[in-house]
Design a protein around this motif. Structure first.
Motif, PDB file in Angstrom:
ATOM      1  N   UNK A 132      13.138   9.828 -36.209  1.00 31.17           N
ATOM      2  CA  UNK A 132      12.041   8.866 -36.191  1.00 31.17           C
ATOM      3  C   UNK A 132      12.516   7.420 -36.216  1.00 31.17           C
ATOM      4  N   UNK A 133      13.683   7.185 -36.790  1.00 31.29           N
ATOM      5  CA  UNK A 133      14.224   5.839 -36.906  1.00 31.29           C
ATOM      6  C   UNK A 133      15.462   5.736 -36.019  1.00 31.29           C
ATOM      7  N   UNK A 134      15.442   4.803 -35.099  1.00 32.27           N
ATOM      8  CA  UNK A 134      16.477   4.732 -34.068  1.00 32.27           C
ATOM      9  C   UNK A 134      17.874   4.562 -34.664  1.00 32.27           C
ATOM     10  N   UNK A 135      18.041   3.589 -35.540  1.00 29.95           N
ATOM     11  CA  UNK A 135      19.361   3.310 -36.108  1.00 29.95           C
ATOM     12  C   UNK A 135      19.879   4.501 -36.909  1.00 29.95           C
ATOM     13  N   UNK A 136      19.049   5.019 -37.801  1.00 26.03           N
ATOM     14  CA  UNK A 136      19.457   6.127 -38.670  1.00 26.03           C
ATOM     15  C   UNK A 136      19.605   7.423 -37.869  1.00 26.03           C
ATOM     16  N   UNK A 137      18.749   7.592 -36.861  1.00 26.15           N
ATOM     17  CA  UNK A 137      18.852   8.777 -36.018  1.00 26.15           C
ATOM     18  C   UNK A 137      20.160   8.808 -35.243  1.00 26.15           C
ATOM     19  N   UNK A 138      20.570   7.648 -34.707  1.00 31.71           N
ATOM     20  CA  UNK A 138      21.840   7.572 -33.984  1.00 31.71           C
ATOM     21  C   UNK A 138      23.011   7.877 -34.920  1.00 31.71           C
ATOM     22  N   UNK A 155       9.978  15.792 -31.589  1.00 31.14           N
ATOM     23  CA  UNK A 155       9.072  14.649 -31.736  1.00 31.14           C
ATOM     24  C   UNK A 155       9.564  13.375 -31.065  1.00 31.14           C
ATOM     25  N   UNK A 156      10.811  13.018 -31.301  1.00 27.99           N
ATOM     26  CA  UNK A 156      11.364  11.766 -30.792  1.00 27.99           C
ATOM     27  C   UNK A 156      12.715  12.046 -30.145  1.00 27.99           C
ATOM     28  N   UNK A 157      12.903  11.516 -28.945  1.00 25.38           N
ATOM     29  CA  UNK A 157      14.143  11.765 -28.224  1.00 25.38           C
ATOM     30  C   UNK A 157      15.007  10.516 -28.197  1.00 25.38           C
ATOM     31  N   UNK A 171       7.515  10.508 -24.170  1.00 22.18           N
ATOM     32  CA  UNK A 171       6.749   9.425 -24.785  1.00 22.18           C
ATOM     33  C   UNK A 171       6.250   8.416 -23.759  1.00 22.18           C
ATOM     34  N   UNK A 172       7.099   8.058 -22.825  1.00 24.68           N
ATOM     35  CA  UNK A 172       6.706   7.088 -21.801  1.00 24.68           C
ATOM     36  C   UNK A 172       5.529   7.616 -20.982  1.00 24.68           C
ATOM     37  N   UNK A 173       5.623   8.867 -20.570  1.00 31.01           N
ATOM     38  CA  UNK A 173       4.543   9.460 -19.774  1.00 31.01           C
ATOM     39  C   UNK A 173       3.256   9.611 -20.579  1.00 31.01           C
ATOM     40  N   UNK A 197      -0.267   2.046 -36.132  1.00 32.58           N
ATOM     41  CA  UNK A 197      -0.546   2.111 -37.570  1.00 32.58           C
ATOM     42  C   UNK A 197       0.682   2.722 -38.243  1.00 32.58           C
ATOM     43  N   UNK A 198       1.676   1.888 -38.468  1.00 33.42           N
ATOM     44  CA  UNK A 198       2.943   2.359 -39.025  1.00 33.42           C
ATOM     45  C   UNK A 198       3.744   1.150 -39.485  1.00 33.42           C
ATOM     46  N   UNK A 199       4.935   1.418 -39.993  1.00 33.56           N
ATOM     47  CA  UNK A 199       5.870   0.337 -40.328  1.00 33.56           C
ATOM     48  C   UNK A 199       7.108   0.480 -39.456  1.00 33.56           C
ATOM     49  N   UNK A 200       7.714  -0.643 -39.112  1.00 29.02           N
ATOM     50  CA  UNK A 200       8.966  -0.615 -38.360  1.00 29.02           C
ATOM     51  C   UNK A 200       8.853   0.016 -36.989  1.00 29.02           C
ATOM     52  N   UNK A 201       7.790  -0.307 -36.245  1.00 24.95           N
ATOM     53  CA  UNK A 201       7.572   0.305 -34.931  1.00 24.95           C
ATOM     54  C   UNK A 201       8.717   0.023 -33.964  1.00 24.95           C
ATOM     55  N   UNK A 202       9.358  -1.131 -34.086  1.00 21.02           N
ATOM     56  CA  UNK A 202      10.446  -1.470 -33.166  1.00 21.02           C
ATOM     57  C   UNK A 202      11.684  -0.611 -33.388  1.00 21.02           C
ATOM     58  N   UNK A 203      11.767   0.064 -34.540  1.00 21.90           N
ATOM     59  CA  UNK A 203      12.880   0.971 -34.818  1.00 21.90           C
ATOM     60  C   UNK A 203      12.498   2.419 -34.533  1.00 21.90           C
ATOM     61  N   UNK A 204      11.320   2.612 -33.910  1.00 26.56           N
ATOM     62  CA  UNK A 204      10.826   3.954 -33.569  1.00 26.56           C
ATOM     63  C   UNK A 204      10.732   4.033 -32.052  1.00 26.56           C
ATOM     64  N   UNK A 205      11.737   4.634 -31.433  1.00 26.18           N
ATOM     65  CA  UNK A 205      11.842   4.604 -29.979  1.00 26.18           C
ATOM     66  C   UNK A 205      10.643   5.261 -29.306  1.00 26.18           C
ATOM     67  N   UNK A 206      10.065   6.306 -29.917  1.00 26.66           N
ATOM     68  CA  UNK A 206       8.940   6.987 -29.272  1.00 26.66           C
ATOM     69  C   UNK A 206       7.712   6.090 -29.197  1.00 26.66           C
TER      70      UNK A 206
END
Length: 359
Positions: A132-138, A155-157, A171-173, A197-206
């Motif tokens: 869910x979190x780009x930095x931590x997921x990587x 959920x998130x790729x 997600x894009x489609x 409706x979330x926090x840190x949307x820019x760190x959520x690639x989906x």
């Protein structure tokens, strides 16, 4: 009834030892390439198929899968992949698979990282998680590669050549689809709001990809005058603040034609909207959770895009099982259908989830 072909039968016809056949089957030890080719040819001729499940049981093997998820009690959406994981776990436990779960706080990258580190210390044979979190997921994907742990993302790729599989939406489609659903010739000079409706949307690639898809739909399909606004509201659990925020949205955007909610929380905003404002706009959101279905039937939500979260969890476990135990190929990307759900067909999708996967 046809007799089952044994390793001994293959060895006799190939004129090699049973040990050589066993090494070819399990791809271990040094076997002369010509001998290996001969053994494989005989196996094919005799219709030999190694019973991998029986083999694993005979050796009393166990396979430990680690699952990292948001606490399913914290959000209705995450109850669905959790249910899919539970159902698949019951199926594969008969074949020596043990599934252990670790829960992180839904909106906390720190909690995700903390539980991921805890999970990695347990030396699992494979893991399943939503990055869910780009930095931590990587970071977690890098650790999996370093330790040689097969992993499935749901959920998130995050683009990553070393993952076994991604299961979930494109997600894009899904953003493009939401744009098509909300658009019409009558509102080609209107504005639309993408609301996270979330926090840190820019760190959520989906979420970023959904927004890009939505904007590109209008950009590429003859709506040059449509204005698309992207906003994030972090205090969505505070009804008073959310209500005040939505009042400002209505006041500042009198030409607003629709809102695209990028996650399953459309119902939270609808609870805080003025009736007159709600009647003027169209709403598209995600996921067949109880609160959203209720609003769909009451014509407060026009469209729900079903991300098939139950199937994400279920197929995540079964794909790990197929890879590790059955030694079967697994698709690198398994995009699930983006179901368009309206009140007239919602019942069908709910019933399909209930009866499609029987243990």
């Amino acid at each position: 009834m046809k007799n089952r072909v044994r390793i001994k039968d293959v060895a006799e016809k190939a004129e090699v030892s049973t040990g050589t056949v066993d090494r070819v089957i399990h791809n271990r030890g040094n076997v002369n390439p010509e001998v290996k080719k001969k053994v494989l040819k005989v196996m094919e001729e005799l219709g030999f198929e190694r019973n991998l499940i029986a083999s694993a049981l005979a050796k009393n093997q166990t396979f430990r899968f680690g699952v990292l998820l948001p606490d399913p009690k914290s959000d209705p959406y995450w109850e669905r992949p959790y249910s899919g994981i539970q159902k698949a776990s019951k199926l594969v436990k008969h074949y020596g698979v043990i599934v252990e779960k670790f829960y992180f706080e839904l909106l906390s990258p720190k909690s995700f990282a903390k539980e991921a580190k805890k999970m990695l210390k347990n030396h699992f044979d494979a893991i399943l998680f939503p990055p869910l979190f780009l930095k931590e997921g990587k970071w977690l994907l890098k650790e999996c590669k370093k330790k040689g742990i097969p992993n499935v993302m749901i959920n998130t790729n995050i683009e990553n050549a070393d993952s076994l599989c991604y299961i979930g939406q494109d997600s894009y489609q899904s953003g493009m689809l939401a744009g098509r659903l909300l658009s019409s010739e009558k509102n080609d000079t209107k504005s639309f709001l993408i609301l996270n409706l979330t926090t840190g949307a820019t760190n959520a690639i989906h979420l970023v990809e959904k927004a890009e898809g939505f904007k590109d739909y209008f950009k590429n399909n003859g709506f040059p005058n449509v204005k698309v606004i992207v906003e994030e509201f972090e205090e969505f659990s505070n009804k008073r603040k959310l209500k005040n925020y939505l009042k400002r949205v209505a006041k500042n955007n009198p030409d607003l034609a629709g809102i695209f909610f990028t996650n399953s929380r459309a119902y939270l905003a609808i609870e805080c909207m003025d009736e007159d404002f709600l009647k003027k706009i169209k709403i598209a959101g995600f996921d067949l959770i109880e609160q959203n279905i209720k609003n769909l039937h009451e014509d407060k939500i026009n469209y729900l895009i079903n991300q098939n979260p139950f199937e994400q969890g279920y197929l995540g476990i079964t794909n790990l099982y197929n890879h590790l135990i059955l030694k079967e190929p697994v698709p690198k990307i398994l995009h699930l259908p983006l179901d368009i759900v309206v009140k007239e067909n919602a019942k069908y999708y709910l019933e399909r989830e209930q009866y499609s996967y029987v243990v």
